[in-house]
Design a protein around this motif. Structure first.
Motif, PDB file in Angstrom:
ATOM      1  N   GLY A 105      30.627 -15.594  47.148  1.00 38.19           N
ATOM      2  CA  GLY A 105      29.644 -15.265  46.181  1.00 38.19           C
ATOM      3  C   GLY A 105      30.208 -14.260  45.212  1.00 38.19           C
ATOM      4  N   ALA A 106      29.806 -14.184  43.791  1.00 39.26           N
ATOM      5  CA  ALA A 106      30.325 -13.476  42.806  1.00 39.26           C
ATOM      6  C   ALA A 106      30.052 -11.839  43.231  1.00 39.26           C
ATOM      7  CB  ALA A 106      29.599 -13.713  41.488  1.00 39.26           C
ATOM      8  N   TYR A 107      30.968 -11.300  42.598  1.00 43.16           N
ATOM      9  CA  TYR A 107      32.053 -11.522  41.836  1.00 43.16           C
ATOM     10  C   TYR A 107      33.326 -11.740  42.605  1.00 43.16           C
ATOM     11  CZ  TYR A 107      35.874 -10.652  38.475  1.00 43.16           C
ATOM     12  OH  TYR A 107      37.015 -10.858  37.682  1.00 43.16           O
ATOM     13  N   VAL A 108      34.079 -12.790  42.064  1.00 44.04           N
ATOM     14  CA  VAL A 108      35.202 -13.380  42.919  1.00 44.04           C
ATOM     15  C   VAL A 108      36.089 -13.989  41.858  1.00 44.04           C
ATOM     16  CG1 VAL A 108      34.287 -15.494  43.599  1.00 44.04           C
ATOM     17  CG2 VAL A 108      36.097 -14.350  44.897  1.00 44.04           C
ATOM     18  N   ASP A 109      37.326 -14.008  41.997  1.00 40.00           N
ATOM     19  CA  ASP A 109      38.279 -14.519  40.870  1.00 40.00           C
ATOM     20  C   ASP A 109      39.268 -15.115  41.785  1.00 40.00           C
ATOM     21  OD1 ASP A 109      39.783 -12.169  41.731  1.00 40.00           O
ATOM     22  OD2 ASP A 109      39.668 -11.602  39.287  1.00 40.00           O
ATOM     23  N   ASP A 110      40.292 -15.900  41.052  1.00 39.38           N
ATOM     24  CA  ASP A 110      41.669 -16.397  41.416  1.00 39.38           C
ATOM     25  C   ASP A 110      42.376 -16.670  40.293  1.00 39.38           C
ATOM     26  OD1 ASP A 110      43.783 -17.826  42.667  1.00 39.38           O
ATOM     27  OD2 ASP A 110      42.388 -19.357  43.428  1.00 39.38           O
ATOM     28  N   PRO A 111      43.592 -15.912  40.211  1.00 43.26           N
ATOM     29  CA  PRO A 111      44.457 -15.854  39.137  1.00 43.26           C
ATOM     30  C   PRO A 111      45.509 -16.942  38.981  1.00 43.26           C
ATOM     31  CG  PRO A 111      45.183 -14.077  40.502  1.00 43.26           C
ATOM     32  CD  PRO A 111      43.986 -14.865  41.262  1.00 43.26           C
ATOM     33  N   SER A 112      45.406 -17.719  40.242  1.00 43.50           N
ATOM     34  CA  SER A 112      46.472 -18.948  40.365  1.00 43.50           C
ATOM     35  C   SER A 112      45.774 -20.076  41.307  1.00 43.50           C
ATOM     36  CB  SER A 112      47.656 -18.509  40.980  1.00 43.50           C
ATOM     37  OG  SER A 112      48.392 -19.548  40.932  1.00 43.50           O
ATOM     38  N   ALA A 113      44.987 -20.619  40.256  1.00 42.78           N
ATOM     39  CA  ALA A 113      44.067 -22.020  40.996  1.00 42.78           C
ATOM     40  C   ALA A 113      44.561 -23.126  40.593  1.00 42.78           C
ATOM     41  CB  ALA A 113      42.557 -21.690  40.427  1.00 42.78           C
ATOM     42  N   ASP A 114      44.779 -24.086  41.560  1.00 43.50           N
ATOM     43  CA  ASP A 114      45.205 -25.492  41.325  1.00 43.50           C
ATOM     44  C   ASP A 114      44.001 -26.452  40.784  1.00 43.50           C
ATOM     45  OD1 ASP A 114      46.373 -28.143  41.400  1.00 43.50           O
ATOM     46  OD2 ASP A 114      46.696 -28.020  43.492  1.00 43.50           O
ATOM     47  N   TRP A 115      44.142 -26.596  39.687  1.00 42.42           N
ATOM     48  CA  TRP A 115      42.819 -27.648  39.143  1.00 42.42           C
ATOM     49  C   TRP A 115      43.283 -28.909  39.375  1.00 42.42           C
ATOM     50  CZ3 TRP A 115      38.913 -24.728  38.824  1.00 42.42           C
ATOM     51  CH2 TRP A 115      38.980 -23.494  38.122  1.00 42.42           C
ATOM     52  N   SER A 116      44.149 -29.483  39.788  1.00 36.29           N
ATOM     53  CA  SER A 116      44.747 -30.968  39.949  1.00 36.29           C
ATOM     54  C   SER A 116      43.815 -31.697  40.667  1.00 36.29           C
ATOM     55  CB  SER A 116      46.293 -31.163  40.519  1.00 36.29           C
ATOM     56  OG  SER A 116      46.118 -30.575  41.929  1.00 36.29           O
ATOM     57  N   TRP A 117      43.069 -31.098  41.789  1.00 37.90           N
ATOM     58  CA  TRP A 117      42.141 -31.911  42.583  1.00 37.90           C
ATOM     59  C   TRP A 117      40.599 -31.752  42.133  1.00 37.90           C
ATOM     60  CZ3 TRP A 117      38.493 -29.241  45.251  1.00 37.90           C
ATOM     61  CH2 TRP A 117      38.788 -27.775  45.314  1.00 37.90           C
ATOM     62  N   VAL A 118      40.381 -30.700  41.162  1.00 34.59           N
ATOM     63  CA  VAL A 118      39.087 -30.297  40.781  1.00 34.59           C
ATOM     64  C   VAL A 118      38.647 -31.280  39.609  1.00 34.59           C
ATOM     65  CG1 VAL A 118      37.406 -28.572  40.179  1.00 34.59           C
ATOM     66  CG2 VAL A 118      39.538 -27.960  41.564  1.00 34.59           C
ATOM     67  N   TRP A 119      37.786 -32.094  39.626  1.00 36.53           N
ATOM     68  CA  TRP A 119      37.041 -32.762  38.632  1.00 36.53           C
ATOM     69  C   TRP A 119      35.693 -32.048  37.862  1.00 36.53           C
ATOM     70  CZ3 TRP A 119      38.672 -37.830  36.764  1.00 36.53           C
ATOM     71  CH2 TRP A 119      39.915 -38.062  37.271  1.00 36.53           C
ATOM     72  N   TYR A 120      35.180 -31.391  38.839  1.00 35.36           N
ATOM     73  CA  TYR A 120      33.859 -30.737  38.558  1.00 35.36           C
ATOM     74  C   TYR A 120      33.702 -29.502  39.075  1.00 35.36           C
ATOM     75  CZ  TYR A 120      32.944 -35.647  37.508  1.00 35.36           C
ATOM     76  OH  TYR A 120      33.082 -37.077  37.018  1.00 35.36           O
ATOM     77  N   LEU A 121      33.020 -28.541  38.347  1.00 36.76           N
ATOM     78  CA  LEU A 121      32.480 -27.204  38.905  1.00 36.76           C
ATOM     79  C   LEU A 121      30.948 -27.289  38.789  1.00 36.76           C
ATOM     80  CD1 LEU A 121      35.002 -24.872  37.008  1.00 36.76           C
ATOM     81  CD2 LEU A 121      35.003 -25.662  39.346  1.00 36.76           C
ATOM     82  N   SER A 122      30.249 -26.853  39.849  1.00 38.55           N
ATOM     83  CA  SER A 122      28.917 -26.893  39.805  1.00 38.55           C
ATOM     84  C   SER A 122      28.368 -25.531  40.194  1.00 38.55           C
ATOM     85  CB  SER A 122      28.173 -27.971  41.092  1.00 38.55           C
ATOM     86  OG  SER A 122      28.343 -29.083  40.601  1.00 38.55           O
TER      87      SER A 122
END
Length: 160
Positions: A141-158
Protein backbone atom coordinates in the motif's frame (compact mmCIF):
# COMPACT_ATOMS: atom_id res chain seq x y z
CA UNK A 1 -11.13 32.09 -42.45
CA UNK A 2 -8.79 29.75 -40.58
CA UNK A 3 -8.47 26.06 -41.41
CA UNK A 4 -7.35 23.65 -38.76
CA UNK A 5 -5.67 20.42 -39.81
CA UNK A 6 -4.98 17.76 -37.21
CA UNK A 7 -1.46 16.41 -37.05
CA UNK A 8 -1.13 13.23 -39.06
CA UNK A 9 -4.26 14.04 -41.07
CA UNK A 10 -4.88 14.15 -44.81
CA UNK A 11 -6.32 17.30 -46.35
CA UNK A 12 -6.35 18.46 -49.98
CA UNK A 13 -3.79 15.84 -50.95
CA UNK A 14 -1.24 17.01 -48.38
CA UNK A 15 -0.23 14.83 -45.46
CA UNK A 16 0.66 16.82 -42.36
CA UNK A 17 3.24 14.78 -40.41
CA UNK A 18 2.49 14.14 -36.75
CA UNK A 19 4.30 16.67 -34.58
CA UNK A 20 4.44 19.40 -37.24
CA UNK A 21 2.09 21.48 -35.13
CA UNK A 22 4.64 21.35 -32.30
CA UNK A 23 7.73 22.38 -34.25
CA UNK A 24 7.46 25.93 -32.87
CA UNK A 25 7.14 24.52 -29.33
CA UNK A 26 10.36 22.55 -29.81
CA UNK A 27 12.15 25.66 -31.07
CA UNK A 28 10.89 27.68 -28.06
CA UNK A 29 12.25 24.93 -25.79
CA UNK A 30 15.69 25.53 -27.31
CA UNK A 31 15.87 22.33 -29.34
CA UNK A 32 17.73 22.20 -32.63
CA UNK A 33 16.22 20.35 -35.60
CA UNK A 34 17.93 17.05 -34.72
CA UNK A 35 16.81 17.18 -31.09
CA UNK A 36 13.27 18.10 -32.14
CA UNK A 37 13.20 15.14 -34.54
CA UNK A 38 14.51 12.78 -31.82
CA UNK A 39 11.87 14.02 -29.38
CA UNK A 40 9.07 13.68 -31.95
CA UNK A 41 10.26 10.16 -32.75
CA UNK A 42 9.83 9.22 -29.08
CA UNK A 43 6.39 10.89 -28.99
CA UNK A 44 5.36 8.93 -32.09
CA UNK A 45 6.62 5.68 -30.51
CA UNK A 46 4.56 6.25 -27.36
CA UNK A 47 1.46 7.30 -29.32
CA UNK A 48 1.66 4.05 -31.30
CA UNK A 49 2.20 1.99 -28.14
CA UNK A 50 -0.35 3.47 -25.69
CA UNK A 51 -2.41 5.96 -27.69
CA UNK A 52 -3.37 9.37 -26.42
CA UNK A 53 -3.14 12.85 -27.90
CA UNK A 54 0.00 14.92 -28.29
CA UNK A 55 -0.71 18.29 -26.64
CA UNK A 56 2.81 19.78 -26.59
CA UNK A 57 6.21 19.00 -28.05
CA UNK A 58 6.97 16.75 -25.06
CA UNK A 59 3.55 15.84 -23.64
CA UNK A 60 0.88 13.25 -24.40
CA UNK A 61 -2.53 13.23 -22.69
CA UNK A 62 -4.14 9.88 -21.98
CA UNK A 63 -7.46 9.27 -20.22
CA UNK A 64 -6.58 9.88 -16.56
CA UNK A 65 -2.86 10.34 -17.19
CA UNK A 66 -0.11 12.52 -18.66
CA UNK A 67 3.01 11.15 -20.33
CA UNK A 68 5.79 13.77 -20.13
CA UNK A 69 8.94 13.30 -22.16
CA UNK A 70 12.30 14.54 -20.95
CA UNK A 71 13.88 16.93 -23.41
CA UNK A 72 16.99 15.61 -25.16
CA UNK A 73 19.96 16.05 -22.84
CA UNK A 74 17.87 16.67 -19.72
CA UNK A 75 15.88 14.83 -17.06
CA UNK A 76 12.43 15.39 -15.58
CA UNK A 77 12.06 16.05 -11.87
CA UNK A 78 11.45 12.83 -9.95
CA UNK A 79 8.34 14.07 -8.15
CA UNK A 80 4.92 12.44 -8.03
CA UNK A 81 1.93 14.34 -6.67
CA UNK A 82 -0.13 13.05 -3.77
CA UNK A 83 -2.91 10.78 -4.98
CA UNK A 84 -0.99 9.75 -8.11
CA UNK A 85 1.04 6.77 -9.32
CA UNK A 86 4.05 7.68 -11.44
CA UNK A 87 6.37 5.52 -13.50
CA UNK A 88 9.60 6.56 -15.20
CA UNK A 89 11.51 5.12 -18.14
CA UNK A 90 14.79 5.54 -16.25
CA UNK A 91 16.12 4.37 -12.92
CA UNK A 92 16.04 6.71 -9.93
CA UNK A 93 12.94 8.55 -11.19
CA UNK A 94 14.54 9.92 -14.36
CA UNK A 95 13.71 10.20 -18.05
CA UNK A 96 10.17 10.06 -19.44
CA UNK A 97 7.35 9.94 -16.88
CA UNK A 98 3.81 8.54 -16.89
CA UNK A 99 1.72 10.31 -14.21
CA UNK A 100 -1.54 8.41 -13.54
CA UNK A 101 -4.37 9.87 -11.48
CA UNK A 102 -7.48 7.69 -11.97
CA UNK A 103 -8.43 4.26 -10.69
CA UNK A 104 -8.15 2.23 -13.88
CA UNK A 105 -5.83 0.11 -16.00
CA UNK A 106 -3.05 1.83 -17.98
CA UNK A 107 -0.85 0.48 -20.74
CA UNK A 108 2.84 0.51 -19.80
CA UNK A 109 4.81 2.62 -22.29
CA UNK A 110 8.25 1.67 -20.95
CA UNK A 111 10.05 -1.62 -21.49
CA UNK A 112 13.40 -1.72 -19.73
CA UNK A 113 14.71 -0.82 -16.27
CA UNK A 114 12.89 2.19 -14.86
CA UNK A 115 11.35 3.29 -11.57
CA UNK A 116 8.03 4.13 -9.91
CA UNK A 117 6.36 5.89 -6.98
CA UNK A 118 2.93 5.01 -5.61
CA UNK A 119 1.73 8.25 -4.02
CA UNK A 120 -1.95 7.31 -4.04
CA UNK A 121 -3.96 7.56 -0.85
CA UNK A 122 -2.52 5.66 2.12
CA UNK A 123 -2.74 1.90 1.69
CA UNK A 124 -3.81 1.94 -1.98
CA UNK A 125 -2.04 -0.68 -4.11
CA UNK A 126 -1.05 -1.06 -7.76
CA UNK A 127 -1.38 -4.28 -9.75
CA UNK A 128 1.51 -4.97 -12.12
CA UNK A 129 0.06 -7.05 -14.96
CA UNK A 130 1.49 -9.17 -17.75
CA UNK A 131 0.49 -9.15 -21.42
CA UNK A 132 -2.57 -11.32 -20.67
CA UNK A 133 -3.84 -8.83 -18.03
CA UNK A 134 -2.98 -11.19 -15.17
CA UNK A 135 -1.69 -9.57 -11.97
CA UNK A 136 1.84 -10.90 -11.50
CA UNK A 137 2.71 -8.63 -8.59
CA UNK A 138 0.79 -6.27 -6.29
CA UNK A 139 2.60 -3.37 -4.66
CA UNK A 140 2.41 -2.80 -0.95
CA UNK A 141 0.00 0.00 0.00
CA UNK A 142 0.98 3.61 -0.66
CA UNK A 143 3.33 5.28 -0.05
CA UNK A 144 5.89 2.96 -1.64
CA UNK A 145 8.44 3.29 -4.44
CA UNK A 146 11.11 1.42 -6.37
CA UNK A 147 14.12 3.27 -7.86
CA UNK A 148 15.07 0.29 -10.07
CA UNK A 149 12.10 -1.58 -11.54
CA UNK A 150 12.13 -4.07 -14.42
CA UNK A 151 9.38 -3.01 -16.86
CA UNK A 152 10.18 -5.75 -19.41
CA UNK A 153 7.40 -8.03 -18.14
CA UNK A 154 4.89 -5.30 -17.20
CA UNK A 155 2.31 -4.55 -19.88
CA UNK A 156 -0.33 -2.87 -17.68
CA UNK A 157 -0.66 -1.09 -14.35
CA UNK A 158 -4.03 -1.12 -12.55
CA UNK A 159 -4.51 1.53 -9.89
CA UNK A 160 -6.75 1.28 -6.81
Amino acid sequence: MVSVIAAGSFALGVVVPAGTAFANDAEKLGLDAGQAAELQGRVDHYLAKVGGVQVAANEIRLPGAVLSLALPGSELAGTCGWGHMCSWAGQNYTSDKLDMAECKEYGMPFGSIGSWKNSQTTGTTVDFESRDHVTRWKSPGAYVDDPSADWSWVWYLSLC
